[in-house]
Write an enzyme that holds these catalytic residues in place. Structure first.
Site, mmCIF file in Angstrom:
data_model
loop_
_atom_site.group_PDB
_atom_site.id
_atom_site.type_symbol
_atom_site.label_atom_id
_atom_site.label_comp_id
_atom_site.label_asym_id
_atom_site.label_seq_id
_atom_site.Cartn_x
_atom_site.Cartn_y
_atom_site.Cartn_z
ATOM 1 C CG ASP A 77 5.825 3.242 0.774
ATOM 2 O OD1 ASP A 77 6.173 3.873 1.791
ATOM 3 O OD2 ASP A 77 4.631 3.026 0.485
ATOM 4 C CE LYS A 87 2.360 5.521 8.540
ATOM 5 N NZ LYS A 87 0.929 5.777 8.665
ATOM 6 C CE1 TYR A 137 -3.703 2.490 0.619
ATOM 7 C CE2 TYR A 137 -2.388 3.266 2.471
ATOM 8 C CZ TYR A 137 -3.443 3.429 1.605
ATOM 9 O OH TYR A 137 -4.264 4.524 1.727
#
Length: 430
Positions: A241, A269, A146
């Site tokens: 990613d 994050k 994702y």
């Protein structure tokens, strides 16, 4: 003792009147596990304080950023000080350069970094940059990885490994889908076939180098290295990613852990210390294609927001100065792994546990979990019982079988023992 979440249920019913589905991000709705979501009032260290008055142990850490625990004092202090000066300027600040310099010094193979506001924005911008740099349109992504909700990433597989994908969300056009090619994680042969069928057309391969969105799934030996070679051979860029893994698995993230070099890396994050932030980074020759230096446009009024930069700088500074955090986290995660493994093994259940660093997941299947298809063989009814059984005992796991646990360093071994004991109680009656 069974934890009851009546106030959370009432708050959810109220939220559904004004917010689609009652949540602002779908996984929070508990659709995968049933029941009503838990509402949080505050958090500190390893614990969430719910609106119901319960203190529960947290294993999602806001999906990764709270690597040192909630309300980590240096981060809180940095945000308060920044807030007193103003919350947004839409103009350059010195702290942007300060955090950029630190991040680049910690991350391998990058010279410059551009701050954005979310992981989705970082991945979207990275792909646009790759396309602008190579002059090509197509990308390869992997089922189960994702990269946010940008149109290019919401694509499901076609009828074969080398066929075009098709949209798996209304609002994504067929025109967008035709430029996204799908492969299975850990299937290097498929990637090679896609390159062969699309010679000179592929701008980049984007991947979670260590996946966290189908549970924790690790790359098999030679997989990432093989993609690196294919990208070099065909003139495509390799995009990591690292929104989840960056600065969490090591100072240098998955690049450091795997030893594989990426051309563009996306972050999020941890780099924001819990505030909304993302970033993408690359060698200078690639970043020179980005506006205002080059023709690839990307912008944002809140990019480099002083609150987010202050939080991120405090977080990265602590991690950079205290590398033992990574060893501590890995040891705690291994301890939890072994404890749950012992409980499930003694029960004679079908399960697999994947783990690396401070990421981990339990899959109720007898198959090795190496990709999305094998992750999907898990017994979801068992997972639902497991999730709610632990929640009833004050343990909060990701509310989906397809999400990794993220441990934080504020967790004590007493917390881990409570979790292992709760696991034993939950599966005792199965």
């Amino acid at each position: 003792m069974s934890f009851i979440y009546q106030r959370s249920s009432a708050l959810f019913q109220e939220a559904k009147k004004y917010i689609p589905g009652g949540v602002n991000s779908p996984v929070r709705a508990f659709n995968a596990v049933g029941g009503d979501p838990v509402f949080v009032e505050r958090a500190k260290g390893a614990y969430l304080q719910t609106e119901d008055g319960h203190q529960i142990i947290d294993y999602i850490a806001s999906w990764g950023p709270m690597i040192l625990g909630h309300a980590f004092e240096p981060v809180v202090e940095a945000v308060i000080k920044a807030t007193e000066k103003g919350t947004s300027y839409g103009m350059p600040t010195a702290i942007e350069t300060e955090i950029a310099k630190l991040a680049v010094s910690m991350a391998p193979n990058v010279d410059q970094i551009r701050m954005v506001n979310s992981g989705t924005e970082a991945c979207m911008s990275a792909v646009r940059l790759a396309r602008g740099y190579t002059g090509r349109d197509k990308i390869i992504k992997f089922a189960g990885c994702y990269h946010g909700h940008s149109d290019s990433f919401l694509i499901q597989a076609g009828s074969g490994a080398v066929t075009f994908g098709s949209p798996n969300s209304p609002g994504v056009t067929q025109g967008t889908a035709k430029d996204t090619l799908l492969a299975d994680y850990n299937n290097l042969e498929q990637v090679a076939d896609i390159f062969k069928q699309n010679k000179g057309e592929i701008a980049c391969v984007i991947i979670e180098p260590i996946a966290g969105n189908m549970g924790c799934v690790l790359p098999q030996d030679g997989f990432l290295e093989g993609i690196r070679s294919l990208c070099d051979e065909h003139g495509a860029l390799f995009v990591f990613d690292e929104v989840m893994t960056g600065f969490r698995l090591a100072r240098g993230g998955a690049q450091e852990v795997t030893g594989v070099k990426a051309d563009i890396v996306t972050y999020g994050k941890v780099i924001g210390g819990g505030l909304p932030v993302g970033a993408f980074a690359a060698r200078q020759e690639i970043m020179n294609h980005l506006a205002p230096l080059g023709p690839v446009y990307q912008a944002g009024t809140l990019s480099g927001n002083p609150l987010a930069m202050s939080a991120g700088l405090a977080m990265l500074t602590h991690l950079n100065n205290n590398p033992s955090v990574y060893d501590n986290l890995a040891a705690k995660t291994e301890y939890l792994h072994k404890g749950i493994d012992t409980v499930l093994s003694e029960k004679g259940m079908d399960y697999k546990i994947n783990r690396i660093g401070s990421m981990m997941s339990v899959h109720f299947t007898d198959r090795e979990v190496i990709d999305f298809a094998s992750a999907a063989t898990g017994n979801n009814e068992w997972f639902k019982k497991f999730f709610h059984g632990l929640l009833d005992r004050g343990i909060y796991l990701p509310p989906s079988a397809f999400e990794s646990y993220f441990l934080n360093d504020a967790l004590s071994y007493e917390d881990l023992d409570k979790t292992i004991q709760a696991t034993k109680e939950v599966v005792a009656s199965w």
